[in-house]
Design a protein around this motif. Sequence first.
Motif, PDB file in Angstrom:
ATOM      1  N   GLU A 137       1.019  -1.207   0.335  1.00 30.83           N
ATOM      2  CA  GLU A 137      -0.499  -0.425  -0.624  1.00 30.83           C
ATOM      3  C   GLU A 137       1.043   1.210  -0.249  1.00 30.83           C
ATOM      4  OE1 GLU A 137      -2.065  -0.012   4.102  1.00 30.83           O
ATOM      5  OE2 GLU A 137      -3.980  -1.899   2.666  1.00 30.83           O
ATOM      6  N   ILE A 138       0.128   2.337  -0.445  1.00 31.26           N
ATOM      7  CA  ILE A 138       0.430   3.236  -0.463  1.00 31.26           C
ATOM      8  C   ILE A 138       0.126   4.687   0.214  1.00 31.26           C
ATOM      9  CG2 ILE A 138       2.021   5.764  -2.320  1.00 31.26           C
ATOM     10  CD1 ILE A 138       1.766   3.790  -4.011  1.00 31.26           C
ATOM     11  N   THR A 139       1.153   5.194   0.833  1.00 27.57           N
ATOM     12  CA  THR A 139       0.780   6.144   2.141  1.00 27.57           C
ATOM     13  C   THR A 139       1.499   8.009   1.616  1.00 27.57           C
ATOM     14  OG1 THR A 139       0.563   4.493   4.090  1.00 27.57           O
ATOM     15  CG2 THR A 139       0.022   7.021   4.521  1.00 27.57           C
ATOM     16  N   LEU A 140       0.474   8.441   1.884  1.00 23.92           N
ATOM     17  CA  LEU A 140       0.736   9.558   0.922  1.00 23.92           C
ATOM     18  C   LEU A 140       1.035  10.993   2.329  1.00 23.92           C
ATOM     19  CD1 LEU A 140      -0.634  10.386  -2.349  1.00 23.92           C
ATOM     20  CD2 LEU A 140       1.474   9.650  -1.900  1.00 23.92           C
ATOM     21  N   THR A 141       2.068  11.269   2.942  1.00 26.19           N
ATOM     22  CA  THR A 141       1.760  12.237   4.215  1.00 26.19           C
ATOM     23  C   THR A 141       1.805  13.666   3.549  1.00 26.19           C
ATOM     24  OG1 THR A 141       3.619  10.804   5.367  1.00 26.19           O
ATOM     25  CG2 THR A 141       2.745  13.322   6.121  1.00 26.19           C
ATOM     26  N   VAL A 142       1.033  14.649   3.747  1.00 24.29           N
ATOM     27  CA  VAL A 142       0.845  16.136   2.734  1.00 24.29           C
ATOM     28  C   VAL A 142       1.383  16.784   4.131  1.00 24.29           C
ATOM     29  CG1 VAL A 142      -0.647  17.667   1.779  1.00 24.29           C
ATOM     30  CG2 VAL A 142      -0.292  14.983   1.385  1.00 24.29           C
ATOM     31  N   LYS A 143       2.045  18.363   3.737  1.00 22.33           N
ATOM     32  CA  LYS A 143       1.708  19.285   4.835  1.00 22.33           C
ATOM     33  C   LYS A 143       0.390  19.766   4.640  1.00 22.33           C
ATOM     34  CE  LYS A 143       6.309  20.215   3.905  1.00 22.33           C
ATOM     35  NZ  LYS A 143       7.507  20.417   3.062  1.00 22.33           N
ATOM     36  N   ASP A 165     -13.304   7.048   2.927  1.00 22.07           N
ATOM     37  CA  ASP A 165     -12.997   6.841   4.017  1.00 22.07           C
ATOM     38  C   ASP A 165     -12.294   8.353   4.948  1.00 22.07           C
ATOM     39  OD1 ASP A 165     -13.157   6.989   6.618  1.00 22.07           O
ATOM     40  OD2 ASP A 165     -11.427   4.956   7.071  1.00 22.07           O
ATOM     41  N   LEU A 166     -12.860   8.881   5.696  1.00 25.67           N
ATOM     42  CA  LEU A 166     -11.909   9.944   6.745  1.00 25.67           C
ATOM     43  C   LEU A 166     -11.809   9.822   8.084  1.00 25.67           C
ATOM     44  CD1 LEU A 166     -11.612  14.148   5.998  1.00 25.67           C
ATOM     45  CD2 LEU A 166     -12.033  12.713   8.113  1.00 25.67           C
ATOM     46  N   VAL A 200      -5.569  13.706   9.955  1.00 25.40           N
ATOM     47  CA  VAL A 200      -6.877  13.339   9.168  1.00 25.40           C
ATOM     48  C   VAL A 200      -6.094  12.239   8.272  1.00 25.40           C
ATOM     49  CG1 VAL A 200      -8.246  13.910   7.714  1.00 25.40           C
ATOM     50  CG2 VAL A 200      -8.089  15.726   9.632  1.00 25.40           C
ATOM     51  N   VAL A 201      -6.924  11.360   8.401  1.00 27.30           N
ATOM     52  CA  VAL A 201      -6.534  10.199   7.106  1.00 27.30           C
ATOM     53  C   VAL A 201      -7.814   9.260   6.226  1.00 27.30           C
ATOM     54  CG1 VAL A 201      -5.726   7.669   6.961  1.00 27.30           C
ATOM     55  CG2 VAL A 201      -4.784   9.442   8.678  1.00 27.30           C
ATOM     56  N   ILE A 202      -6.624   9.963   4.916  1.00 27.60           N
ATOM     57  CA  ILE A 202      -8.115  10.126   4.148  1.00 27.60           C
ATOM     58  C   ILE A 202      -7.771   8.586   2.964  1.00 27.60           C
ATOM     59  CG2 ILE A 202      -9.932  10.936   1.979  1.00 27.60           C
ATOM     60  CD1 ILE A 202      -7.487  12.947   3.708  1.00 27.60           C
ATOM     61  N   HIS A 203      -8.857   7.586   2.841  1.00 23.88           N
ATOM     62  CA  HIS A 203      -8.268   6.276   1.828  1.00 23.88           C
ATOM     63  C   HIS A 203      -8.964   6.570   0.254  1.00 23.88           C
ATOM     64  CE1 HIS A 203      -8.007   4.493   5.728  1.00 23.88           C
ATOM     65  NE2 HIS A 203      -6.609   3.843   4.722  1.00 23.88           N
ATOM     66  N   LEU A 204      -8.486   6.628  -0.904  1.00 27.81           N
ATOM     67  CA  LEU A 204      -9.506   7.477  -2.054  1.00 27.81           C
ATOM     68  C   LEU A 204      -8.867   6.308  -2.944  1.00 27.81           C
ATOM     69  CD1 LEU A 204      -7.340  10.956  -2.578  1.00 27.81           C
ATOM     70  CD2 LEU A 204     -10.136   9.951  -1.081  1.00 27.81           C
ATOM     71  N   LEU A 205      -9.860   6.004  -3.966  1.00 21.86           N
ATOM     72  CA  LEU A 205     -10.231   4.737  -4.770  1.00 21.86           C
ATOM     73  C   LEU A 205     -10.626   5.373  -6.658  1.00 21.86           C
ATOM     74  CD1 LEU A 205     -10.539   1.291  -5.063  1.00 21.86           C
ATOM     75  CD2 LEU A 205     -12.705   2.255  -4.475  1.00 21.86           C
ATOM     76  N   SER A 206      -9.511   4.765  -7.318  1.00 20.96           N
ATOM     77  CA  SER A 206      -9.293   5.037  -8.568  1.00 20.96           C
ATOM     78  C   SER A 206     -10.132   3.859  -9.312  1.00 20.96           C
ATOM     79  CB  SER A 206      -8.512   5.456  -8.706  1.00 20.96           C
ATOM     80  OG  SER A 206      -8.841   5.680 -10.981  1.00 20.96           O
ATOM     81  N   CYS A 217      -2.329  13.971   6.765  1.00 22.47           N
ATOM     82  CA  CYS A 217      -1.669  15.284   6.881  1.00 22.47           C
ATOM     83  C   CYS A 217      -1.928  15.730   8.601  1.00 22.47           C
ATOM     84  CB  CYS A 217      -2.901  15.754   5.948  1.00 22.47           C
ATOM     85  SG  CYS A 217      -2.304  17.440   6.018  1.00 22.47           S
ATOM     86  N   PHE A 218      -0.906  16.610   9.283  1.00 26.48           N
ATOM     87  CA  PHE A 218      -0.992  16.707  10.729  1.00 26.48           C
ATOM     88  C   PHE A 218      -1.471  17.562  10.361  1.00 26.48           C
ATOM     89  CE2 PHE A 218       1.979  12.799  10.267  1.00 26.48           C
ATOM     90  CZ  PHE A 218       1.621  12.101  11.632  1.00 26.48           C
TER      91      PHE A 218
END
Length: 197
Positions: free
Chosen positions: A28-34, A58-59, A79-85, A96-97
């Motif tokens: 799985e890929i997890t992106l951390t965003v500013k 989900d959020l 906050v953690v969001i799961h996205l689907l294409s 994102c923190f």
Amino acid sequence: MTTKLEQLQTALGTALGERVSTVVALGEITLTVKQADYYAVMQTLRDDATLGFEQAIDLCGVDYLTYGEGAWDGQRFAVVIHLLSLKYNWRVRVRCFASDDEMPVFPSLTPLWRCLNWFEREAFDMFGILFENHNDLRRILTDYGFIGHPFRKDFPVSGYVEMRYDPEQKRVIYQPVTIEPRENVPRVIREENYGIK
């Protein structure tokens, strides 16, 4: 790493560049965003034709106060969001923190994905995370007069108040918690032939 995961990682790197940090673990890929790039990155994930994350699954809010048995030294709320294409059949997790631990605030993603309305309300209710420009940010699981946010790690296990029906007043009343501590010592059964037939 699978070919599809490599393709997704390449597409994410091309579309988002240095705005995110990427971790690949357990397929799985997890992106951390500013926080400053949060809304723009989410909009790119939805609108970029090479990514196509048109569905938010989900959020949720996360409280890192006691994470790693207190060894965590980063920001407290995320906050953690799961996205689907659906087009490419791939998923991504975005984290994102909040920059302010006292008052965590994020831009609302409901203009991008309307389905996140109740998820953001739940994160507000349970963690006290605010979402700017959310058109109906109010409690969703607790009572309107509830004080505090029950999923925060510093929220007392017994809570602050309890409610009960008072037959004399013929209505529900609130009162301070009256849980009496008790000792939970299990009773040990000692029989010579216990369990033997």
